[in-house]
Design an enzyme around this catalytic site. Sequence first.
Site, PDB file in Angstrom:
ATOM      1  N   LYS A  51      -3.519  -5.746   6.989  1.00  5.77           N
ATOM      2  CA  LYS A  51      -3.648  -4.803   8.091  1.00  5.77           C
ATOM      3  C   LYS A  51      -3.205  -5.339   9.445  1.00  5.77           C
ATOM      4  CE  LYS A  51      -4.495  -1.355   6.938  1.00  5.77           C
ATOM      5  NZ  LYS A  51      -5.128  -0.204   6.306  1.00  5.77           N
ATOM      6  N   SER A 293     -10.325  -6.010  -3.562  1.00  5.81           N
ATOM      7  CA  SER A 293      -9.170  -5.131  -3.819  1.00  5.81           C
ATOM      8  C   SER A 293      -8.027  -5.920  -4.446  1.00  5.81           C
ATOM      9  CB  SER A 293      -8.717  -4.423  -2.539  1.00  5.81           C
ATOM     10  OG  SER A 293      -8.169  -5.333  -1.610  1.00  5.81           O
TER      11      SER A 293
HETATM   12  N1  PMP Z   1      -7.416  -3.780   0.488  1.00  9.58           N
HETATM   13  C1  PMP Z   1      -8.106  -4.042   1.603  1.00  9.58           C
HETATM   14  C2  PMP Z   1      -9.153  -5.135   1.569  1.00  9.58           C
HETATM   15  C3  PMP Z   1      -7.867  -3.302   2.765  1.00  9.58           C
HETATM   16  O1  PMP Z   1      -8.579  -3.553   3.875  1.00  9.58           O
HETATM   17  C4  PMP Z   1      -6.889  -2.285   2.740  1.00  9.58           C
HETATM   18  C5  PMP Z   1      -6.636  -1.446   3.963  1.00  9.58           C
HETATM   19  N2  PMP Z   1      -7.724  -0.636   4.321  1.00  9.58           N
HETATM   20  C6  PMP Z   1      -6.193  -2.029   1.561  1.00  9.58           C
HETATM   21  C7  PMP Z   1      -6.483  -2.814   0.463  1.00  9.58           C
HETATM   22  C8  PMP Z   1      -5.184  -0.908   1.428  1.00  9.58           C
HETATM   23  O2  PMP Z   1      -4.064  -0.964   2.259  1.00  9.58           O
HETATM   24  P1  PMP Z   1      -3.389   0.344   2.816  1.00  9.58           P
HETATM   25  O3  PMP Z   1      -4.253   0.851   3.939  1.00  9.58           O
HETATM   26  O4  PMP Z   1      -2.045  -0.094   3.296  1.00  9.58           O
HETATM   27  O5  PMP Z   1      -3.327   1.360   1.732  1.00  9.58           O
END
Ligand code: PMP
Length: 355
Positions: A51, A293
Amino acid sequence: MTRQTNGRGRLFDNVLDTIGDTPCIRINNIGPANATIYVKAEAFNPGASVKDRLALNIIEAAEASGELKPGQTVIEATSGNTGIGLAIVCAAKGYPLVVTMAESFSIERRKLMRFLGAKVILTPKEQKAVGMYNKSVELAEKHGWFLARQFETSANADIHESTTAREIMADFDGKQLDYFVTGYGTGGTMVGVSRVLRKERPNTKIILTEPANAALVSSGEVQERTEAGGPAKGHSAWEPHPVQGWTPDFIPLVLQEALDNQSYDELLKVAGPEGIVWSKKLAQQEGIFTGISGGATFAVAMKVAESAPKGSIILCMLPDTGERYLSTPLFEGIGADMDAGELELMQSTPGCQLG
Ligand code: PMP
């Protein structure tokens, strides 16, 4: 021979110029037998997550358009990593930052943002992501602040198109790349990378993933939106899941582009606890430290490998660092005190024993 490094061959004018150019790293010990997985480790960014990219672009796009004035306060609703990225950008550029965040996200996220100089306004977990989002809109209107709007702004997917995707194109130039696997929070990574892969690597299959108990896209239920593109209400397929940063309780406008354009070849669900299992395996058997994630995306990459042709190459996004999860289920069972095995080792020699 001792390894040697030679520096980056340049001096950096500020920390923001260090964002991006994260490495794609091969998995050697826990990967599938029939395929090779590479991970794009976004923890190498200065704010240790993907991010940072979007935070920088939101601010620079708003500076360029004149929407953000010098010294104006910036506000955003975030599950944490965007807030940490924005805190870094705002600190470097001299903007005050206010973040709204549901109380359910990890404590270290709050503390990191406050340490970086931001104000963090907590919102009730019962009101989910829509609650923290609405609070950010309300505060922005009341105080005349600049609202970053990560879930709607074109600055989000654009930066992934011009950085994340370009890095993948460059690193895999002349090399095989059969699958790209990613989850979504805002959908910025998915949309930006797929814009480029669809055009320039049409044979690379794009795999989108979401939590099994918050399978908003799989449900087929269309998201109701406000005029500004924000969520008019929470999505009925959403349930609380442990994959922080993934799938808020609405389908973001940013992600909608990928749904409308069929920018993915397959949509796979993954159970949150799988993310924890694979994050631990990546740490303990590869030395690669990522959050839940990242573990969940990797779990899906392993699933993709099961039915992939022999010799396939898979690229898996790892969005952030595991250090952001010390107070969460990811670290459950990791004690601060010595366990029985450690105590036995301590006692196995006479010196320096803790009483
Ligand atoms: N994993 C984590 C830990 C995140 O903070 C985010 C962003 N919120 C994402 C995945 C997903 O990324 P994106 O917002 O580009 O879909």
